[in-house]
Design an enzyme around this catalytic site. Structure first.
Site, short mmCIF file in Angstrom:
data_model
loop_
_atom_site.label_atom_id
_atom_site.label_comp_id
_atom_site.label_asym_id
_atom_site.label_seq_id
_atom_site.Cartn_x
_atom_site.Cartn_y
_atom_site.Cartn_z
N LYS A 1 76.48 34.09 80.74
CA LYS A 1 77.32 34.30 79.52
C LYS A 1 77.63 32.95 79.21
CE LYS A 1 78.25 38.80 80.90
NZ LYS A 1 79.23 39.89 81.73
N GLN B 1 84.99 40.08 84.30
CA GLN B 1 83.54 40.62 85.02
C GLN B 1 83.95 41.54 85.88
OE1 GLN B 1 80.47 39.42 84.16
NE2 GLN B 1 79.71 41.06 85.39
N ASP C 1 83.92 43.17 75.49
CA ASP C 1 83.00 44.04 76.30
C ASP C 1 83.04 45.41 75.80
OD1 ASP C 1 81.46 43.16 78.30
OD2 ASP C 1 82.94 43.17 79.73
#
Ligand code: NAD
Length: 280
Positions: free
Chosen positions: A52, A96, A119
């Site tokens: 990322k 995460q 997300d």
């Protein structure tokens, strides 16, 4: 032989488009910044976080990395999320997953400002997707829609079967296919006669988490097969939930593993980061 859907090339094209868009925004004085929080040092998570950061650097998005120790408390993590929610220079916040067991993931996701939820996991983002309102869409299923569209595969009016009903892949996938006017069936571990259902699919999306489970008996001749799974097989080679060698000869198009769905997830995260500026 089937069309091999090239996720590497398609994700590369999306990243290049985004890079241009980010340059245009910079020329207008708008900078995009993604904050990535990792708690603990799970090796797979470290690889994902690294990818990322690399994608941000390529596209021209600033990234802030928070690598917190595994002992971080729920309160400490929530305080950081609150701080990042308040910062005007931070557009996207990504925590995460998975988080260590002592932290309540749902509570952390709910704490993220939905306008920064790149997300797409916040209940407000999921609700917006469900009723067709603007909001962030979970990256892996959003990437699959791009794979289909950019490979010239029609979704409207076709029988779409999704195997798996997880919040991250299966459910948002079904909603997105529905939004594209597919006729959608969701199957899962309690589905009776799975093969009978999957053999109806013109488009079969497989997100089970079981290596090579889907063989040609599950697939209608000429179907499009999208494999979300990622595993290592007995020879330590990457493989998916689909038995590629068995299925490829009977389908019209298929995603390989690696190089299919995988690269799309990060590309769509970058897409969401750029979108975040428009939502804010
Ligand atoms: P999950 O374990 O949360 O969900 C699996 C789903 O499969 C469940 O809904 C379950 O009901 C269903 N299932 C399990 N056994 C079944 C069976 N025998 N028959 C029918 N359905 C069955 O998994 P997930 O998070 O959705 O991920 C699925 C796979 O995709 C995993 O291999 C994961 O590593 C991979 N994944 C890849 C990406 C990517 O970027 N490519 C992103 C997310 C997940």
């Amino acid at each position: 032989m089937p069309q091999i859907i090239d996720g590497k090339a398609i994700s590369g094209a999306i990243k290049d488009e985004l890079k241009n868009k980010v340059e245009e925004l910079k020329a207008e004085g708008i900078h995009i910044c993604l904050a990535v929080i990792q708690v603990g040092s799970d090796p797979a998570s470290s690889v994902y976080v690294g990818n990322k950061k690399k994608a941000c650097a390529y596209i021209g998005i600033d990234s802030l990395a928070y690598e917190l120790p595994a002992e971080t408390t729920q309160e400490e993590l929530l305080a950081l999320v609150g701080e990042l929610n308040a910062r005007k220079d931070v557009n996207g916040i990504l925590v995460q997953l998975p988080l260590p067991k002592h932290i309540n993931e749902d509570e952390v996701i709910r704490a993220i400002d939905p306008r920064k939820d790149v997300d797409g996991f916040h209940p407000q983002s999921v609700g917006a997707l469900c009723i067709g309102q603007p909001g962030f869409v979970s990256c892996t299923p959003a990437g699959i829609i791009q794979l289909l569209k950019r490979s010239g595969i029609e979704i409207a009016g076709r029988e779409c079967v999704v195997i798996g009903r997880s919040n991250i892949v299966g459910k948002p996938m079904a909603l997105l296919l529905l939004r594209e006017n597919g006729t959608v069936t969701v199957t899962h571990s309690r589905t009776k006669d799975l093969k009978e259902v999957t053999r109806r699919a013109d488009i079969l999306v497989v997100a089970i988490g079981r290596p090579k489970m889907i063989t040609r008996e599950y697939v209608k001749e000429g179907a499009v097969v999208i494999d979300v799974g990622i595993h290592r097989d007995e020879n330590n080679k990457l493989c998916g939930d689909v038995d590629y060698d068995d299925v490829a000869p009977v389908c019209s198009a298929i995603t390989p593993v690696p190089g299919g769905v995988g690269p799309m997830t990060v590309a769509m995260l970058m897409y969401n980061c750029v979108e975040s500026v428009l939502l804010q």
